[in-house]
Design an enzyme around this catalytic site. Sequence first.
Site, PDB file in Angstrom:
ATOM      1  N   GLU A   1       0.166   3.600   1.782  1.00  0.00           N
ATOM      2  CA  GLU A   1       0.248   4.008   3.196  1.00  0.00           C
ATOM      3  C   GLU A   1       1.646   3.785   3.755  1.00  0.00           C
ATOM      4  OE1 GLU A   1      -2.002   5.202   5.917  1.00  0.00           O
ATOM      5  OE2 GLU A   1      -2.659   6.089   4.046  1.00  0.00           O
TER       6      GLU A   1
ATOM      7  N   SER B   1       0.809  -1.226   0.000  1.00  0.00           N
ATOM      8  CA  SER B   1       0.000   0.000   0.000  1.00  0.00           C
ATOM      9  C   SER B   1       0.838   1.270   0.000  1.00  0.00           C
ATOM     10  CB  SER B   1      -0.881  -0.024   1.256  1.00  0.00           C
ATOM     11  OG  SER B   1      -1.415   1.241   1.509  1.00  0.00           O
TER      12      SER B   1
ATOM     13  N   TYR C   1      -1.688   0.338  10.628  1.00  0.00           N
ATOM     14  CA  TYR C   1      -1.943  -0.330   9.346  1.00  0.00           C
ATOM     15  C   TYR C   1      -0.730  -0.201   8.424  1.00  0.00           C
ATOM     16  CZ  TYR C   1      -3.701  -0.918   4.574  1.00  0.00           C
ATOM     17  OH  TYR C   1      -3.846  -1.301   3.256  1.00  0.00           O
TER      18      TYR C   1
HETATM   19  P1  NDP Z   1     -11.558  -4.825   1.722  1.00  0.00           P
HETATM   20  O1  NDP Z   1     -11.546  -4.273   3.110  1.00  0.00           O
HETATM   21  O2  NDP Z   1     -12.703  -4.504   0.821  1.00  0.00           O
HETATM   22  O3  NDP Z   1     -11.438  -6.422   1.799  1.00  0.00           O
HETATM   23  C1  NDP Z   1     -10.637  -7.057   2.756  1.00  0.00           C
HETATM   24  C2  NDP Z   1     -10.825  -8.558   2.629  1.00  0.00           C
HETATM   25  O4  NDP Z   1      -9.987  -9.207   3.593  1.00  0.00           O
HETATM   26  C3  NDP Z   1     -12.249  -9.037   2.901  1.00  0.00           C
HETATM   27  O5  NDP Z   1     -12.556 -10.065   1.985  1.00  0.00           O
HETATM   28  C4  NDP Z   1     -12.137  -9.623   4.311  1.00  0.00           C
HETATM   29  O6  NDP Z   1     -13.071 -10.633   4.585  1.00  0.00           O
HETATM   30  C5  NDP Z   1     -10.746 -10.222   4.238  1.00  0.00           C
HETATM   31  N1  NDP Z   1     -10.176 -10.519   5.553  1.00  0.00           N
HETATM   32  C6  NDP Z   1      -9.962  -9.653   6.557  1.00  0.00           C
HETATM   33  N2  NDP Z   1      -9.403 -10.295   7.594  1.00  0.00           N
HETATM   34  C7  NDP Z   1      -9.265 -11.603   7.244  1.00  0.00           C
HETATM   35  C8  NDP Z   1      -8.755 -12.756   7.889  1.00  0.00           C
HETATM   36  N3  NDP Z   1      -8.293 -12.718   9.137  1.00  0.00           N
HETATM   37  N4  NDP Z   1      -8.746 -13.925   7.219  1.00  0.00           N
HETATM   38  C9  NDP Z   1      -9.253 -13.995   5.972  1.00  0.00           C
HETATM   39  N5  NDP Z   1      -9.741 -12.927   5.303  1.00  0.00           N
HETATM   40  C10 NDP Z   1      -9.757 -11.748   5.938  1.00  0.00           C
HETATM   41  O7  NDP Z   1     -10.184  -4.384   1.055  1.00  0.00           O
HETATM   42  P2  NDP Z   1      -9.854  -3.981  -0.475  1.00  0.00           P
HETATM   43  O8  NDP Z   1     -10.463  -4.956  -1.377  1.00  0.00           O
HETATM   44  O9  NDP Z   1     -10.086  -2.529  -0.664  1.00  0.00           O
HETATM   45  O10 NDP Z   1      -8.260  -4.148  -0.480  1.00  0.00           O
HETATM   46  C11 NDP Z   1      -7.650  -5.397  -0.774  1.00  0.00           C
HETATM   47  C12 NDP Z   1      -6.243  -5.417  -0.214  1.00  0.00           C
HETATM   48  O11 NDP Z   1      -5.471  -4.383  -0.804  1.00  0.00           O
HETATM   49  C13 NDP Z   1      -6.139  -5.185   1.294  1.00  0.00           C
HETATM   50  O12 NDP Z   1      -5.045  -5.952   1.759  1.00  0.00           O
HETATM   51  C14 NDP Z   1      -5.806  -3.708   1.418  1.00  0.00           C
HETATM   52  O13 NDP Z   1      -5.123  -3.456   2.627  1.00  0.00           O
HETATM   53  C15 NDP Z   1      -4.928  -3.539   0.199  1.00  0.00           C
HETATM   54  N6  NDP Z   1      -4.915  -2.213  -0.382  1.00  0.00           N
HETATM   55  C16 NDP Z   1      -6.078  -1.613  -0.748  1.00  0.00           C
HETATM   56  C17 NDP Z   1      -6.074  -0.398  -1.383  1.00  0.00           C
HETATM   57  C18 NDP Z   1      -7.335   0.279  -1.789  1.00  0.00           C
HETATM   58  O14 NDP Z   1      -7.288   1.480  -2.059  1.00  0.00           O
HETATM   59  N7  NDP Z   1      -8.462  -0.425  -1.875  1.00  0.00           N
HETATM   60  C19 NDP Z   1      -4.804   0.281  -1.689  1.00  0.00           C
HETATM   61  C20 NDP Z   1      -3.621  -0.446  -1.285  1.00  0.00           C
HETATM   62  C21 NDP Z   1      -3.688  -1.650  -0.662  1.00  0.00           C
HETATM   63  P3  NDP Z   1     -14.510 -10.321   5.278  1.00  0.00           P
HETATM   64  O15 NDP Z   1     -15.437 -10.069   4.126  1.00  0.00           O
HETATM   65  O16 NDP Z   1     -14.784 -11.580   6.010  1.00  0.00           O
HETATM   66  O17 NDP Z   1     -14.343  -9.131   6.174  1.00  0.00           O
HETATM   67  P1  GDR Z   2      -6.946   5.638   3.362  1.00  0.00           P
HETATM   68  O1  GDR Z   2      -8.477   5.741   2.887  1.00  0.00           O
HETATM   69  O2  GDR Z   2      -6.792   5.902   4.796  1.00  0.00           O
HETATM   70  O3  GDR Z   2      -6.145   6.475   2.405  1.00  0.00           O
HETATM   71  O4  GDR Z   2      -6.658   4.088   3.130  1.00  0.00           O
HETATM   72  P2  GDR Z   2      -9.729   6.506   3.515  1.00  0.00           P
HETATM   73  O5  GDR Z   2     -10.718   6.608   2.412  1.00  0.00           O
HETATM   74  O6  GDR Z   2     -10.177   5.903   4.788  1.00  0.00           O
HETATM   75  O7  GDR Z   2      -9.129   7.967   3.868  1.00  0.00           O
HETATM   76  C1  GDR Z   2      -8.599   8.813   2.854  1.00  0.00           C
HETATM   77  C2  GDR Z   2      -8.352  10.193   3.435  1.00  0.00           C
HETATM   78  O8  GDR Z   2      -9.597  10.840   3.690  1.00  0.00           O
HETATM   79  C3  GDR Z   2      -9.541  11.457   4.968  1.00  0.00           C
HETATM   80  N1  GDR Z   2     -10.893  11.614   5.495  1.00  0.00           N
HETATM   81  C4  GDR Z   2     -11.738  10.616   5.810  1.00  0.00           C
HETATM   82  N2  GDR Z   2     -11.595   9.278   5.718  1.00  0.00           N
HETATM   83  C5  GDR Z   2     -12.638   8.500   6.092  1.00  0.00           C
HETATM   84  N3  GDR Z   2     -12.544   7.181   5.981  1.00  0.00           N
HETATM   85  N4  GDR Z   2     -13.800   9.048   6.577  1.00  0.00           N
HETATM   86  C6  GDR Z   2     -13.986  10.395   6.712  1.00  0.00           C
HETATM   87  O9  GDR Z   2     -15.027  10.857   7.141  1.00  0.00           O
HETATM   88  C7  GDR Z   2     -12.883  11.215   6.293  1.00  0.00           C
HETATM   89  N5  GDR Z   2     -12.708  12.546   6.252  1.00  0.00           N
HETATM   90  C8  GDR Z   2     -11.488  12.778   5.774  1.00  0.00           C
HETATM   91  C9  GDR Z   2      -8.648  10.530   5.783  1.00  0.00           C
HETATM   92  O10 GDR Z   2      -8.163  11.209   6.951  1.00  0.00           O
HETATM   93  C10 GDR Z   2      -7.578  10.206   4.755  1.00  0.00           C
HETATM   94  O11 GDR Z   2      -6.616  11.223   4.731  1.00  0.00           O
HETATM   95  C11 GDR Z   2      -7.121   3.396   1.965  1.00  0.00           C
HETATM   96  C12 GDR Z   2      -7.396   1.940   2.366  1.00  0.00           C
HETATM   97  O12 GDR Z   2      -8.001   1.294   1.274  1.00  0.00           O
HETATM   98  C13 GDR Z   2      -6.106   1.222   2.707  1.00  0.00           C
HETATM   99  O13 GDR Z   2      -6.387  -0.175   2.897  1.00  0.00           O
HETATM  100  C14 GDR Z   2      -5.141   1.397   1.530  1.00  0.00           C
HETATM  101  O14 GDR Z   2      -3.922   0.749   1.811  1.00  0.00           O
HETATM  102  C15 GDR Z   2      -4.906   2.874   1.265  1.00  0.00           C
HETATM  103  O15 GDR Z   2      -6.145   3.472   0.946  1.00  0.00           O
HETATM  104  C16 GDR Z   2      -3.976   3.094   0.084  1.00  0.00           C
END
Ligand code: NDP
Ligand code: GDR
Length: 329
Positions: free
Chosen positions: A126, A124, A147
């Site tokens: 992050e 990520s 995280y």
């Molecule tokens: P989601 O939160 O939508 O999905 C997370 C998934 O992980 C769900 O299927 C959840 O299952 C599963 N999970 C959580 N804990 C466990 C566990 N202990 N054992 C098995 N499965 C588990 O995430 P995204 O699809 O958005 O992201 C996918 C991956 O990419 C994550 O690792 C995230 O950190 C990473 N990522 C995401 C980004 C983004 O912008 N979306 C950017 C960079 C990285 P359940 O449905 O049961 O909760």
């Molecule tokens: P992020 O996503 O932390 O970048 O992680 P999120 O959408 O939660 O926050 C993005 C930015 O928006 C600001 N923010 C708020 N965020 C949330 N959730 N709710 C609010 O009301 C709000 N107001 C302002 C946050 O402070 C932050 O700066 C996501 C996840 O998908 C991670 O798993 C992944 O790794 C990173 O993106 C890349």
Amino acid sequence: MAKSALITGITGQDGSYLAEFLLSRGYKVYGLVRRSSSINNERISHLTGDITLLPGDLLDQTSLASAIRQSQPDEVYNLAAQSFVATSWNQPELTGQFTALGVTRLLEAIRTENPKIRFYQASSSEMFGSTPPPQNEQTPFHPRSPYGVSKLYGHFATINYRESYGMFACSGILFNHESPRRGLEFVTRKVSDAVAQIKLGLLDKMTIGNLDARRDWGFAGDYVRAMWMMLQQDRPDDYVIATGVSKSVRELVDTAFRVVDLDYRDYVTVDPSLLRPAEVDYLCGDSSYAKEKLNWSPDTDFEQLVQMMVEEDLERHRRHSYAREAGVR
Ligand code: NDP
Ligand code: GDR
């Protein structure tokens, strides 16, 4: 023979898009699903019959080895994680168990079952945290949340298994990517959902946290393609995947309200309780290496993404309103 893939996190946003993508390429797709008292397969219910779900949890080594034995995959995509940054301050230990040690458990299961399996780790942006943009594969890491710290462990665990055992293990450093399937707790979806409800008269106001944070937001459908591309190369490597365009949360909110011809200043208030203990202020990715090596670039830009999300939420709330009215009559 058709390739097969095991996806952890298949019930999540990315898991559902990746499953669709791999099916379209003729893969046999397996998904790891953890046990829950209520079924949580909304994002993949349309794929029932096309994919095979296997029980397992990132916290349980035996279940991971068993899933690999049952699926005999050519490729494993580790998308499972505790992925909500804000929650990682409330549950720092659990976040480390899932998001950091879970990667080691899965890599160990692969190493012992079949080290020839190709492995993708969902790293990520992050991990860059407070390091200023543009961020690429050479940028130093400075994570700002439990995280981010956990993801950095998973990133280096992946590199370490590559270097120690010669495994085909890749880390995709993906910047924020969103879609109509994004969880409602993330800011893009929180905003698109609130805008839709406000437009339809179902909600008066919304609260938000830091309006000045900047993110590089892309479309999840474009990003899962990059994951697959990484595993089709001759050599394993790590890649930054991003659009190269950064917008503030304020710009996100403004754009989303404009889709429905409203002015966000009439509806949005800042709630200080939504501010984070430490913020990632400015992310903007440089994915020129992925462009050069994978020939990857995104198809969907920020405005198209926001419009898609608002329109789908409008449609969903309209459907629910009609259903409610029909139920009352
Ligand atoms: P989601 O939160 O939508 O999905 C997370 C998934 O992980 C769900 O299927 C959840 O299952 C599963 N999970 C959580 N804990 C466990 C566990 N202990 N054992 C098995 N499965 C588990 O995430 P995204 O699809 O958005 O992201 C996918 C991956 O990419 C994550 O690792 C995230 O950190 C990473 N990522 C995401 C980004 C983004 O912008 N979306 C950017 C960079 C990285 P359940 O449905 O049961 O909760
Ligand atoms: P992020 O996503 O932390 O970048 O992680 P999120 O959408 O939660 O926050 C993005 C930015 O928006 C600001 N923010 C708020 N965020 C949330 N959730 N709710 C609010 O009301 C709000 N107001 C302002 C946050 O402070 C932050 O700066 C996501 C996840 O998908 C991670 O798993 C992944 O790794 C990173 O993106 C890349």
